[in-house]
Scaffold this active site. Structure first.
Site, mmCIF file in Angstrom:
data_model
loop_
_atom_site.group_PDB
_atom_site.id
_atom_site.type_symbol
_atom_site.label_atom_id
_atom_site.label_comp_id
_atom_site.label_asym_id
_atom_site.label_seq_id
_atom_site.Cartn_x
_atom_site.Cartn_y
_atom_site.Cartn_z
ATOM 1 C CB SER A 260 87.562 19.402 43.861
ATOM 2 O OG SER A 260 86.308 18.814 44.144
ATOM 3 C CG ASP A 261 86.964 21.971 49.932
ATOM 4 O OD1 ASP A 261 87.374 22.685 50.831
ATOM 5 O OD2 ASP A 261 85.925 21.133 50.318
ATOM 6 C CG HIS A 262 80.924 20.351 49.290
ATOM 7 N ND1 HIS A 262 80.104 20.882 48.590
ATOM 8 C CD2 HIS A 262 80.181 19.367 49.833
ATOM 9 C CE1 HIS A 262 78.837 20.151 48.644
ATOM 10 N NE2 HIS A 262 78.924 19.381 49.768
#
Ligand code: GLC
Length: 734
Positions: A260-262
């Site tokens: 996932s992104d942050h």
């Protein structure tokens, strides 16, 4: 380790250990001086056990540091599964290159591949295994701050650069970085250009223009994919099963890791698709997101979801196996420290060979937009007043340059001094960079200190040195943190203080050369109306000053071409060259002008179009020839054109091939880039440049969402940019 052994390892792991592999934390959880019992884990509610089981960390650097972390981690690890170290190595690790948007303006994938190879060398000896790059989000809206990280508005170019970057990172003999292509998918099309905003793209548009560059990365072997923050058709990418399983895995055959992104897993709650953290964990993992970056959602919820029979443990096993497989592919089980090596770091980082190459890259990525009366190049004995907030500014590497040292950056003044000495050059700021109303939130980016100036005194000083010079070189631009992540702007104008400086300089009736630093296309109409030459420098990185000096004094002939249109006004955004004709095209409608596709208060066309860029040479195109005007299914049409350098100055021309499908079952763009050739042509020399056209180049996404081609008439354009071309046509007859 053999796959069978990996399977045995997976079987032997507790569910906590398996979940740990799906968690990514930042390095400060493992700082020796940071007790993990207090420190950051209390901030995101993690247990010590989870930290000990963590599968990877991000954005911690250095051979010694990462070897220490790995050793301490393995000493405590039951199953002795090494961590993976990942980071944002976007445009260089220590040798900082120009931002990716600038690299896109080189139209030179081979050169860009080399930047990735150098990044992989410098970063891998510092202990890194993965980079969160390439970012290949197609961009059409300059208001979005992250256009600076992309390669531009064209799908063909994006695919070429995507492939080149993955190969440059991963296909080296010894020093490799696993690529993580991002942000999957469509992040570059937020409504209004507003950061993290909703993305509304029809599936055909998504497949035709936005998805190909991600697929090019995967076909080139990218080991990882990062999900994007945005929703696609109402479903967040991070929990979008169609995107992450049906398309990415089943249709494209991707077998690597999806991260996932942050905090994007946690953001499923804010998106309104997850009731709570437990719901978010279930949605993301079952949709196919393997690693949860920097939240405690997976670590604190997956086990209970399995215990409550709300999630089958097989999802955890599947994701964990992918992480183990990458660690195995990288040889970490046999050698958890990879090629991390302090001595190598000293030898390799910022070595002269890499710095010299970075300087060459700068000279190929700046774009000469205007050069009235051949204001450029300057002769080396010109008396120059070098003025502006970017004249001595070391913060010219863009937002994703936190692995580099701004103190090592070559400023414009340094570059001029290195090339011609300072005998004929006087330098001062002239104005502040920002208006007092401009808000710049810190991002922990190491920025060169900006001292406060006395505006009145600075301007007086600027006027004084300018009055005693032959040429005024004005280094202007937007602040590096006005672009990049979180850098969406509703305006594309320079700060007023800088425009005021420009106008004050204009009153002196001297030749003015503007060097423009930005992370995006800006509105430059008023700038160009008040100067003679305008060089778009983007954020050129470490060797910025040296490269720009070589262009300004003519040691190198500019060859950069815009990979993203420069809008006439922000009101045009999104504006891009490969648009559809519409039913009432301004140029050819039978209706009154009013009732055609247009604005009443500005032109349709951007100020500078895709593919545009000037040179110190002049190139004339003629004698366009096609080997045939009919293309059969497996046939080829050879296109040739003669290009004459009508000047005395040796130069490099970027020859562009565009094609239009005149009639099809789906409305097609007025033209699409299908080929590019960088050609060195000496003064007064003519060269014949050739391209091949085949049926595959004519395919588009048809009604059933499959790539098809259809018989019929096609137009072919060859030229120096997307507007100045010579046209011919042919028929596809399969
Ligand atoms: C950021 C960015 C992404 C980056 C990641 C890790 O929010 O969106 O591009 O790789 O976090 O720093």
């Amino acid at each position: 380790m053999k796959r069978e052994e990996l399977k045995q390892l997976l079987k032997s792991m507790t569910i906590e250990e398996k979940i740990g592999q799906l968690v990514q934390l930042s390095g400060n959880f493992f700082d020796e001086d940071e007790s993990i019992a207090t420190g950051p884990i209390s901030q995101i509610g993690l247990s010590e056990e989870v930290v000990h089981n963590t599968g990877s960390i991000l954005n911690t650097f250095g051979a010694k540091k990462l070897k220490d972390i790995q050793k301490r981690y393995l000493d405590k690890s039951n199953k002795k599964i090494p961590m993976i170290f990942m980071a944002d190595v976007i445009n260089g690790y220590k040798t900082g290159f120009p931002i990716p948007l600038a690299l896109g303006c080189s139209f030179d994938p081979e050169m860009v591949k080399k930047t990735a190879q150098i990044s992989a060398h410098e970063a891998s000896v510092s202990g890194l295994h993965v980079t969160f790059s390439p970012m290949v989000d197609l961009v059409r809206d300059a208001r979005w701050g992250r256009v600076m990280e992309s390669y531009g508005e064209d799908t063909y170019l994006n695919c070429e650069f995507s492939k080149a970057m993955v190969q440059g990172y991963q296909d080296n003999e010894k020093y490799n970085l696993s690529a993580c292509v991002k942000h999957f998918a469509g992040y570059g099309a937020p409504i209004g250009g507003r950061e993290y905003n909703t993305v509304e793209l029809g599936e055909r548009t998504l497949r035709e223009y936005y998805l190909p560059a991600y697929k090019a990365a995967i076909d080139a072997g990218s080991h990882m994919v990062m999900t994007s923050f945005n929703t696609l058709d109402g479903i967040p990418a991070t929990s979008n099963e169609w995107l992450l399983r049906e398309l990415l895995r089943e249709e494209w055959g991707f077998e690597g890791i999806v991260i996932s992104d942050h905090s994007a897993v946690k953001e499923l709650i804010a998106h309104g698709v997850a009731e709570d953290e437990k719901d978010a964990a279930k949605l993301a993992l079952s949709a196919g997101c393997d690693i949860d970056m920097m939240t405690s959602i997976y670590s604190n919820n997956l086990k209970s979801l399995v215990e409550e029979s709300r999630l089958d443990e097989s999802y955890i096993d599947e994701a964990c196996m992918r992480v183990l497989e990458l660690k195995n592919k990288l040889g970490l089980f046999e050698n958890p420290y990879g090629v991390a090596n302090e001595e190598e770091e000293q030898k390799v980082h910022l070595c002269k060979k890499y710095r010299d190459f970075a300087c060459d890259v700068v000279t190929k990525t700046c774009v000469l937009l205007q050069n009235k009366n051949k204001a450029l190049p300057l002769s080396k004995d010109t008396k120059v007043a070098l003025i502006g907030p970017f004249a001595q500014n070391k913060s010219i590497s863009g937002m994703w340059s936190f692995t580099t040292d701004p103190e090592k950056v070559v400023t414009v003044e340094n570059g001029f001094e290195n090339l011609v000495g300072l005998k004929n050059i006087q330098c001062t700021k002239g104005s502040a960079l920002l208006d007092d109303t401009d808000e710049i939130e810190g991002f922990g980016l190491p920025m060169a200190k900006e001292e406060k100036i006395n505006a009145k005194e600075e301007l007086e000083k600027a006027i004084s040195i300018a009055s005693n010079s032959d040429v005024i070189v004005l280094a202007l631009g937007e602040h590096p943190l006005q672009s990049g992540e979180g850098g969406a702007r509703g305006s594309l104008l320079l700060p007023k203080v800088q425009m005021n400086l420009l106008k004050e300089m204009r009153k002196l009736n001297k030749k003015i050369v503007v060097l423009l630093f930005s992370g995006r296309p800006l509105e430059v109409k008023e700038i160009q109306d008040n100067c003679d030459a305008l060089l778009q420098c983007w954020f050129p990185g470490l060797e910025g000053g040296n490269g720009i000096a070589k262009l300004v004094y003519g040691d190198v002939n500019p060859s950069g071409r815009l990979s993203m249109s420069l809008p006439y006004s922000v009101g045009q955004c999104p504006v891009f060259y490969n648009s559809l004709n519409t039913g009432r095209p301004l140029s050819e409608t039978s209706h009154m002008k009013r009732f055609s596709s247009r604005y009443v208060d500005m032109p349709n066309d951007p100020l500078y179009c895709f593919g545009y860029g000037l040179s110190y040479s002049e190139f004339k195109y003629d004698n366009l020839k096609l080997s045939s005007h009919e293309l059969t299914n497996d046939g080829v049409i050879n296109v040739s054109i003669d290009i004459t350098n009508t000047s005395d100055v040796d130069g490099c021309e970027v020859v562009q091939l565009y094609i239009r499908d005149v009639v099809a079952s789906i409305a097609r763009p007025v033209k699409e880039l299908k080929g590019v050739k960088r050609v060195d042509i000496k003064g007064n020399e003519t060269k014949t440049v050739t391209f091949e056209i085949n049926e595959e180049m004519l395919r588009f996404v048809g009604k059933d969402m499959k790539f098809i081609s259809e018989d019929g008439k096609f137009e072919v354009f060859v030229g120096k940019n997307s507007e100045e071309t010579i046209k011919d046509c042919f028929v596809l007859n399969k």
